[in-house]
Design an enzyme around this catalytic site. Structure first.
Site, mmCIF file in Angstrom:
data_model
loop_
_atom_site.group_PDB
_atom_site.id
_atom_site.type_symbol
_atom_site.label_atom_id
_atom_site.label_comp_id
_atom_site.label_asym_id
_atom_site.label_seq_id
_atom_site.Cartn_x
_atom_site.Cartn_y
_atom_site.Cartn_z
ATOM 1 N N ASP A 11 -1.654 -6.350 4.794
ATOM 2 C CA ASP A 11 -2.016 -5.147 4.321
ATOM 3 C C ASP A 11 -3.071 -5.345 3.391
ATOM 4 O O ASP A 11 -2.039 -6.366 2.426
ATOM 5 C CB ASP A 11 -0.955 -4.308 3.624
ATOM 6 N N SER B 288 1.312 5.641 0.894
ATOM 7 C CA SER B 288 0.322 4.810 -0.051
ATOM 8 C C SER B 288 0.620 5.086 -1.947
ATOM 9 O O SER B 288 1.801 5.502 -1.764
ATOM 10 C CB SER B 288 -1.191 4.337 -0.398
ATOM 11 N N HIS C 211 -4.118 -1.154 5.497
ATOM 12 C CA HIS C 211 -3.557 0.076 4.568
ATOM 13 C C HIS C 211 -3.758 1.197 5.256
ATOM 14 O O HIS C 211 -2.663 1.760 4.572
ATOM 15 C CB HIS C 211 -4.240 -0.020 3.679
#
Length: 266
Positions: free
Chosen positions: A217, A96, A246
């Site tokens: 996601d 991320s 995610h």
């Protein structure tokens, strides 16, 4: 400064391999999110783990609201950690926001990184006229308002959405680390991340990259993975995991490990 930073960000080096593998966590988690991956890779790599300064496992007094207004200060932390450990070459796995931190670090110091493996990466979360990031500005503002109004209620709603897959243990673990964050720090970092736009720097990346993205996601559409592949400056591959969510290192670590092994062997 080096030893103080290593202590402040809970830096650990584990494993018995010769090659260095850095595992960098994303927003809302800490290094414990890599637990299952560490068990699988420690026999083969020297693994560097650390916590982002915003993580709930770090003393909140270390979070400087003036300094961490952009991702650049997080990049400073990463590079200072590697320098303090004497690392001169590593493979980097970033989840991320740490995927983007790794991208920026590789532009500054390309010789440090043999490969970037970017999980759930997004250079921009907001939609634009010619770009689908996944969110309209109004949706992002609603998210910020919900965080500000009732952080506990927001976590209880957001964690299952982010995990995606029906894995209650992963939802509990993500909720735990979100609750560990001080709410004002969590909101500040969320604003920094969701309002960032790093599309303009992607072409400066020359290190080989592997994008790992789940099939569904809520935070990052699969089209973003294709955008990264076509705009990153180095040789880039995309792997789509046959799972949702995610946080595949929490919800599907064995499957993620297969993709990581393949990416690291290339």
């Amino acid at each position: 400064m080096g030893s103080a930073l290593l202590e402040a960000l809970n830096v650990r080096v584990v494993g018995s391999g010769e090659k260095v593998l850095v595992l960098a966590h994303g927003f809302g988690t800490d290094q414990s999110a890599w637990h299952s991956i560490v068990l699988l890779f420690a026999p083969y790599y020297r693994i560097v783990l650390y916590d982002l300064v915003c993580a709930g496992s770090v003393n909140p007094d270390y979070f400087d609201f003036r300094r961490y207004t952009t991702l650049d200060a997080h990049v400073d932390d990463l590079l200072n950690i590697l320098d303090a450990l004497g690392v001169d070459s590593c493979a980097y796995v970033g989840h991320s926001v740490s995927a983007m931190i790794g991208i920026l670090a590789s532009i500054r110091r390309p010789e440090l990184f043999t490969k970037l493996i970017l999980i759930g990466a997004s250079p921009r979360f907001l939609n634009d006229s010619d770009y689908h990031g996944g969110f309209e500005e109004g949706e992002i503002e609603k998210l910020f308002s919900a965080m500000e109004a009732n952080y506990e209620a927001w976590v209880n709603g957001f964690a299952p959405l982010a995990v995606g897959a029906d894995v209650p243990t992963a939802v509990r673990e993500f909720s735990r680390t979100l609750f560990n964050m001080r709410p004002d720090i969590s909101l500040f970092v969320a604003r920094t991340v969701f309002n960032s736009d790093l599309r303009g720097v992607l072409g400066f990346v020359k290190v080989p990259c592997c994008i790992i993205q789940t099939a569904k996601d809520v935070s990052v559409p699969t089209s973003v993975a294709e955008y990264l592949r076509s705009h990153l400056g180095g040789r880039t591959t995309v792997e789509i995991m046959r799972t949702e969510g995610h946080l595949p290192h929490l919800s599907a670590p064995a499957l993620l490990a297969q993709h990581l092994r393949r990416a690291l062997s290339r």
